[in-house]
Design an enzyme around this catalytic site. Sequence first.
Site, PDB file in Angstrom:
ATOM      1  CG  HIS A   1      -0.166   0.013   2.538  1.00  0.00           C
ATOM      2  ND1 HIS A   1       0.402   1.150   3.071  1.00  0.00           N
ATOM      3  CD2 HIS A   1       0.113  -0.991   3.401  1.00  0.00           C
ATOM      4  CE1 HIS A   1       0.995   0.854   4.209  1.00  0.00           C
ATOM      5  NE2 HIS A   1       0.840  -0.444   4.435  1.00  0.00           N
TER       6      HIS A   1
ATOM      7  CD  GLU B   1       2.354  -5.777   8.203  1.00  0.00           C
ATOM      8  OE1 GLU B   1       2.681  -6.992   8.179  1.00  0.00           O
ATOM      9  OE2 GLU B   1       2.951  -4.901   7.560  1.00  0.00           O
TER      10      GLU B   1
END
Length: 215
Positions: A11, A84
Amino acid sequence: MLETNIVLIRHGETAWNAERRLQGHIDIALNAEGQRQAAALAAALAGEDIDAIVASDLQRALQTAQAVAGARGVQVQTDPALRERCYGGFEGLLYAEIAERFPLEFARWQARDIDALMPSGARSAESFRQFYVRSVDAILGWAAAYPGQSIALVAHGGVLECAYRAATGLPLETPRHFAVLNASINRFTVANGKLRLVSWGGVAHLAPRVHDELA
């Protein structure tokens, strides 16, 4: 043997990335620089055939994926398995704060104890081994869903690290000697359930535009 092409993307930047504050599963949006990076990433991939775009359901990844989807008419699919690593009680803290509050756990983390668990916070933490299995299984699962096609997966730095290690055979216990960059383009193929690294860390698309000082 049908080979799936994967563009694996971290990202764009967030405010917490910039200040080295650990995000984990905390849902932080892109900052202005991250939005610029996502737009540049979308432009760089505009000419590629991409059959599916899948993102972690955390908004920093989803926003990046939506920029890539743009005018393609492709719906971004989300998968929490691409999140994550969950860092438990470490989440939301600066690295210096973690070292001060949790010195023993911080030392085990920095020593790459892959089965160590951080203290629980709002969520229970994952060991690196648990996170690695989750991440790699998610990537291989999406590859299997699109055999012989090309897909973009937008995830997080830790997920990219796991993919790199799986593709190159780098042991989990070894220090990370490679950069994992925001909005980078990283290419893999999957055949027979195995990841192969094609290229890593492409960020030429993120260079600021150069203006002629006389213009």
